[in-house]
Design a protein around this motif. Structure first.
Motif, PDB file in Angstrom:
ATOM      1  N   GLY A 230       0.836  -1.190   0.000  1.00  9.65           N
ATOM      2  CA  GLY A 230       0.000   0.000   0.000  1.00  9.65           C
ATOM      3  C   GLY A 230       0.869   1.237   0.000  1.00  9.65           C
ATOM      4  N   ILE A 231       0.555   2.173  -0.881  1.00  8.91           N
ATOM      5  CA  ILE A 231       1.299   3.434  -0.939  1.00  8.91           C
ATOM      6  C   ILE A 231       0.323   4.544  -1.320  1.00  8.91           C
ATOM      7  CG2 ILE A 231       2.055   2.993  -3.302  1.00  8.91           C
ATOM      8  CD1 ILE A 231       4.626   4.575  -2.645  1.00  8.91           C
ATOM      9  N   GLU A 232       0.394   5.637  -0.588  1.00  6.78           N
ATOM     10  CA  GLU A 232      -0.451   6.796  -0.865  1.00  6.78           C
ATOM     11  C   GLU A 232       0.437   8.027  -0.915  1.00  6.78           C
ATOM     12  OE1 GLU A 232      -3.731   7.295   1.828  1.00  6.78           O
ATOM     13  OE2 GLU A 232      -4.171   5.145   1.826  1.00  6.78           O
ATOM     14  N   LEU A 233       0.216   8.863  -1.907  1.00  4.35           N
ATOM     15  CA  LEU A 233       0.976  10.094  -2.064  1.00  4.35           C
ATOM     16  C   LEU A 233       0.028  11.261  -1.890  1.00  4.35           C
ATOM     17  CD1 LEU A 233       3.973  10.636  -2.797  1.00  4.35           C
ATOM     18  CD2 LEU A 233       3.197  11.132  -5.092  1.00  4.35           C
ATOM     19  N   HIS A 234       0.410  12.214  -1.033  1.00  5.64           N
ATOM     20  CA  HIS A 234      -0.446  13.348  -0.722  1.00  5.64           C
ATOM     21  C   HIS A 234       0.321  14.654  -0.868  1.00  5.64           C
ATOM     22  CE1 HIS A 234      -3.526  10.721   0.986  1.00  5.64           C
ATOM     23  NE2 HIS A 234      -2.532  10.053   1.532  1.00  5.64           N
ATOM     24  N   TYR A 235      -0.355  15.659  -1.398  1.00  5.05           N
ATOM     25  CA  TYR A 235       0.201  17.005  -1.464  1.00  5.05           C
ATOM     26  C   TYR A 235      -0.031  17.693  -0.125  1.00  5.05           C
ATOM     27  CZ  TYR A 235       0.473  21.986  -2.287  1.00  5.05           C
ATOM     28  OH  TYR A 235       0.773  23.312  -2.177  1.00  5.05           O
ATOM     29  N   VAL A 236       1.018  18.323   0.389  1.00  8.42           N
ATOM     30  CA  VAL A 236       0.892  19.142   1.594  1.00  8.42           C
ATOM     31  C   VAL A 236       1.526  20.499   1.310  1.00  8.42           C
ATOM     32  CG1 VAL A 236       0.825  17.261   3.277  1.00  8.42           C
ATOM     33  CG2 VAL A 236       3.016  18.188   2.590  1.00  8.42           C
TER      34      VAL A 236
END
Length: 164
Positions: free
Chosen positions: A142-148
């Motif tokens: 599982g991998i999630e990429l998020h903009y912050v």
């Protein structure tokens, strides 16, 4: 005269056989437990500031340990290239550390959008980096990429501004 009553002993079901049956039946009836995965967290950033080009990564283990990595590059590159270098190296480091579940945070909206396939790559170089970053993707469950926003990416932003 009375009734003719005779007592005949019956063979009883052994108690452990009944318990075995109930135990087996209960195991089948119980709902499966929700397995919680131990996510690692990664922040990454790139910098083209003096004294040199650099890609920085902060990995946070499930137990809260912070691991900081700094990569110095010895060639001219754009800020987007630096962001991709940080992401690629961070994923490789996470794999080496045994991370299989990963939340990734970046202040590079372009890299996040391209990775999440919400934006297309316009230059051949960005296409190549986008393809390169997808290579280790199958090593994770599982991998999630998020903009912050940059202000929320302090961990990686700080080390991106210091020299290697």
């Amino acid at each position: 005269m009375g009734h003719d009553i005779r007592y005949i002993s019956r063979i009883a079901i052994k108690s452990h056989a009944l318990m075995d049956f109930v135990t087996e039946w209960m195991e089948v009836q119980l709902p499966t437990l929700d397995v919680t995965h131990e996510y690692w967290t990664m922040y990454f950033d790139g910098s083209i500031m003096a004294p040199g080009l650099g890609a920085r990564v902060v990995l946070i283990s499930p137990n809260g340990s912070r691991l900081r990595y700094s990569i110095r590059l010895y060639f001219l590159a754009s800020n987007n290239t630096m962001e991709y270098k940080a992401l690629i190296n961070g994923l490789c480091i996470a794999i080496e550390l045994g991370a299989t579940w990963l939340y990734v945070h970046s202040n590079s909206e372009l890299v996040v959008d391209q990775f999440m396939k919400e934006s297309s790559c316009k230059s051949r170089l960005m296409v190549a980096y986008c393809q390169e970053v997808r290579k280790p993707e199958d090593k994770f469950q599982g991998i999630e990429l998020h903009y912050v926003p940059r202000k929320d990416n302090d961990a990686a932003d700080f080390i991106a501004k210091i020299g290697c």
